[in-house]
Motif scaffolding. Structure first.
Motif, PDB file in Angstrom:
ATOM      1  N   VAL A   1      51.899  22.550  -2.988  1.00 47.05           N
ATOM      2  CA  VAL A   1      52.553  22.791  -1.620  1.00 47.05           C
ATOM      3  C   VAL A   1      53.441  24.120  -1.760  1.00 47.05           C
ATOM      4  O   VAL A   1      53.901  24.523  -0.818  1.00 47.05           O
ATOM      5  CB  VAL A   1      53.680  21.728  -1.299  1.00 47.05           C
ATOM      6  N   GLY A   2      53.572  24.770  -2.626  1.00 44.11           N
ATOM      7  CA  GLY A   2      54.007  26.004  -2.828  1.00 44.11           C
ATOM      8  C   GLY A   2      53.723  27.010  -1.882  1.00 44.11           C
ATOM      9  O   GLY A   2      54.813  27.873  -1.433  1.00 44.11           O
ATOM     10  N   GLY A   3      52.546  27.360  -1.491  1.00 43.21           N
ATOM     11  CA  GLY A   3      52.081  28.386  -0.545  1.00 43.21           C
ATOM     12  C   GLY A   3      52.534  28.032   0.643  1.00 43.21           C
ATOM     13  O   GLY A   3      52.708  28.914   1.584  1.00 43.21           O
ATOM     14  N   LYS A   4      52.860  26.916   0.946  1.00 42.14           N
ATOM     15  CA  LYS A   4      53.097  26.443   2.409  1.00 42.14           C
ATOM     16  C   LYS A   4      54.650  26.544   2.711  1.00 42.14           C
ATOM     17  O   LYS A   4      55.046  27.077   3.998  1.00 42.14           O
ATOM     18  CB  LYS A   4      52.816  24.984   2.594  1.00 42.14           C
ATOM     19  N   ILE A   5      55.587  26.650   1.958  1.00 46.04           N
ATOM     20  CA  ILE A   5      56.957  26.902   1.974  1.00 46.04           C
ATOM     21  C   ILE A   5      57.559  28.208   2.651  1.00 46.04           C
ATOM     22  O   ILE A   5      58.079  28.167   3.882  1.00 46.04           O
ATOM     23  CB  ILE A   5      57.796  26.512   0.889  1.00 46.04           C
ATOM     24  N   GLY A   6      56.957  29.239   1.973  1.00 42.60           N
ATOM     25  CA  GLY A   6      57.441  30.594   2.390  1.00 42.60           C
ATOM     26  C   GLY A   6      57.050  30.757   3.895  1.00 42.60           C
ATOM     27  O   GLY A   6      57.980  31.244   4.605  1.00 42.60           O
ATOM     28  N   PRO A   7      55.779  30.484   4.376  1.00 41.06           N
ATOM     29  CA  PRO A   7      55.473  30.758   5.776  1.00 41.06           C
ATOM     30  C   PRO A   7      56.093  29.961   6.782  1.00 41.06           C
ATOM     31  O   PRO A   7      56.621  30.236   8.014  1.00 41.06           O
ATOM     32  CB  PRO A   7      53.859  30.490   5.869  1.00 41.06           C
ATOM     33  N   LEU A   8      56.664  28.562   6.438  1.00 38.32           N
ATOM     34  CA  LEU A   8      57.275  27.586   7.165  1.00 38.32           C
ATOM     35  C   LEU A   8      58.716  28.283   7.428  1.00 38.32           C
ATOM     36  O   LEU A   8      59.257  28.217   8.551  1.00 38.32           O
ATOM     37  CB  LEU A   8      57.372  26.576   6.602  1.00 38.32           C
ATOM     38  N   VAL A   9      59.134  28.858   6.344  1.00 41.94           N
ATOM     39  CA  VAL A   9      60.652  29.512   6.309  1.00 41.94           C
ATOM     40  C   VAL A   9      60.655  30.589   7.262  1.00 41.94           C
ATOM     41  O   VAL A   9      61.465  30.715   8.156  1.00 41.94           O
ATOM     42  CB  VAL A   9      61.261  29.590   5.123  1.00 41.94           C
ATOM     43  N   GLN A  10      59.751  31.371   7.092  1.00 41.33           N
ATOM     44  CA  GLN A  10      59.657  32.574   7.888  1.00 41.33           C
ATOM     45  C   GLN A  10      59.551  32.183   9.396  1.00 41.33           C
ATOM     46  O   GLN A  10      59.972  32.911  10.096  1.00 41.33           O
ATOM     47  CB  GLN A  10      58.359  33.450   7.463  1.00 41.33           C
ATOM     48  N   THR A  11      58.458  31.317   9.800  1.00 41.83           N
ATOM     49  CA  THR A  11      58.206  30.861  10.989  1.00 41.83           C
ATOM     50  C   THR A  11      59.636  30.249  11.602  1.00 41.83           C
ATOM     51  O   THR A  11      60.008  30.745  12.717  1.00 41.83           O
ATOM     52  CB  THR A  11      57.377  29.880  11.071  1.00 41.83           C
ATOM     53  N   ALA A  12      60.312  29.622  10.986  1.00 39.89           N
ATOM     54  CA  ALA A  12      61.710  29.115  11.445  1.00 39.89           C
ATOM     55  C   ALA A  12      62.633  30.108  11.620  1.00 39.89           C
ATOM     56  O   ALA A  12      63.463  30.129  12.758  1.00 39.89           O
ATOM     57  CB  ALA A  12      62.209  28.059  10.315  1.00 39.89           C
ATOM     58  N   MET A  13      62.689  31.152  10.697  1.00 36.40           N
ATOM     59  CA  MET A  13      63.660  32.237  11.076  1.00 36.40           C
ATOM     60  C   MET A  13      63.360  33.160  12.290  1.00 36.40           C
ATOM     61  O   MET A  13      64.036  33.455  12.852  1.00 36.40           O
ATOM     62  CB  MET A  13      63.630  33.112   9.665  1.00 36.40           C
ATOM     63  N   ARG A  14      61.933  33.555  12.388  1.00 37.24           N
ATOM     64  CA  ARG A  14      61.506  34.281  13.452  1.00 37.24           C
ATOM     65  C   ARG A  14      61.713  33.309  14.818  1.00 37.24           C
ATOM     66  O   ARG A  14      62.358  33.964  15.587  1.00 37.24           O
ATOM     67  CB  ARG A  14      59.858  34.466  13.335  1.00 37.24           C
ATOM     68  N   LYS A  15      61.713  32.043  14.783  1.00 33.89           N
ATOM     69  CA  LYS A  15      61.937  31.239  15.990  1.00 33.89           C
ATOM     70  C   LYS A  15      63.368  31.563  16.184  1.00 33.89           C
ATOM     71  O   LYS A  15      64.010  31.591  17.357  1.00 33.89           O
ATOM     72  CB  LYS A  15      61.514  29.923  15.960  1.00 33.89           C
ATOM     73  N   THR A  16      64.353  30.940  15.186  1.00 36.24           N
ATOM     74  CA  THR A  16      65.628  31.273  15.355  1.00 36.24           C
ATOM     75  C   THR A  16      66.024  32.497  15.867  1.00 36.24           C
ATOM     76  O   THR A  16      67.087  32.487  16.664  1.00 36.24           O
ATOM     77  CB  THR A  16      66.189  30.852  13.987  1.00 36.24           C
TER      78      THR A  16
END
Length: 139
Positions: free
Chosen positions: A37-52
């Motif tokens: 699942v490692g490759g999925k964490i970074g993009p999810l966090v980045q998406t959350a930061m952009r939305k925020t």
């Protein structure tokens, strides 16, 4: 990983900008340990930061006092960037109008009219919650 994310608000950046960052080193270490699942964490966090960042920008524009509209229209956000070797992600949200900080914090002749700080405060809990959900989904 049950601790709340370490969010940092720096409301006194030049121009009254607010930036927020999160140290993703723990998430990166977890990602390295969990190859499935490692490759999925970074993009999810980045998406959350952009939305925020977009949400903080929208709220700041809504909360900004309007005289000519220059302050409100100057509020925007930077691109997401990685800072240092720890993998800290950072985005800056705020006005480009040179008097933005004076409106936010006030002067000896003018009371503060905060708009960036409250916009951050409105959105930080939701961002922290999303990060907790991301972490829980990989454990």
């Amino acid at each position: 990983m049950g601790a709340r994310p370490d969010l940092h608000r720096r409301p006194h950046e030049p121009g009254g900008a607010v930036s927020f960052s999160i140290d993703t080193s723990e998430l990166n270490a977890l990602a390295a340990d969990m190859t499935t699942v490692g490759g999925k964490i970074g993009p999810l966090v980045q998406t959350a930061m952009r939305k925020t960042a977009r949400d903080i920008e929208a709220d700041a524009k809504q909360l900004a006092p309007v005289d000519t509209g220059n302050l409100k229209s100057s509020i925007g956000h930077s691109d997401l960037r990685t800072v240092g070797q720890s993998g800290t992600l950072e985005v800056e949200i705020g006005p480009t109008a040179n008097y933005g900080e004076f409106v936010e914090t006030g002067t000896s002749r003018m009371a503060p009219q905060p708009y960036m700080g409250p916009a951050f405060d409105r959105n930080a809990p939701g961002f922290a919650s999303v990060l907790e959900q991301i972490a829980a989904s990989v454990l």
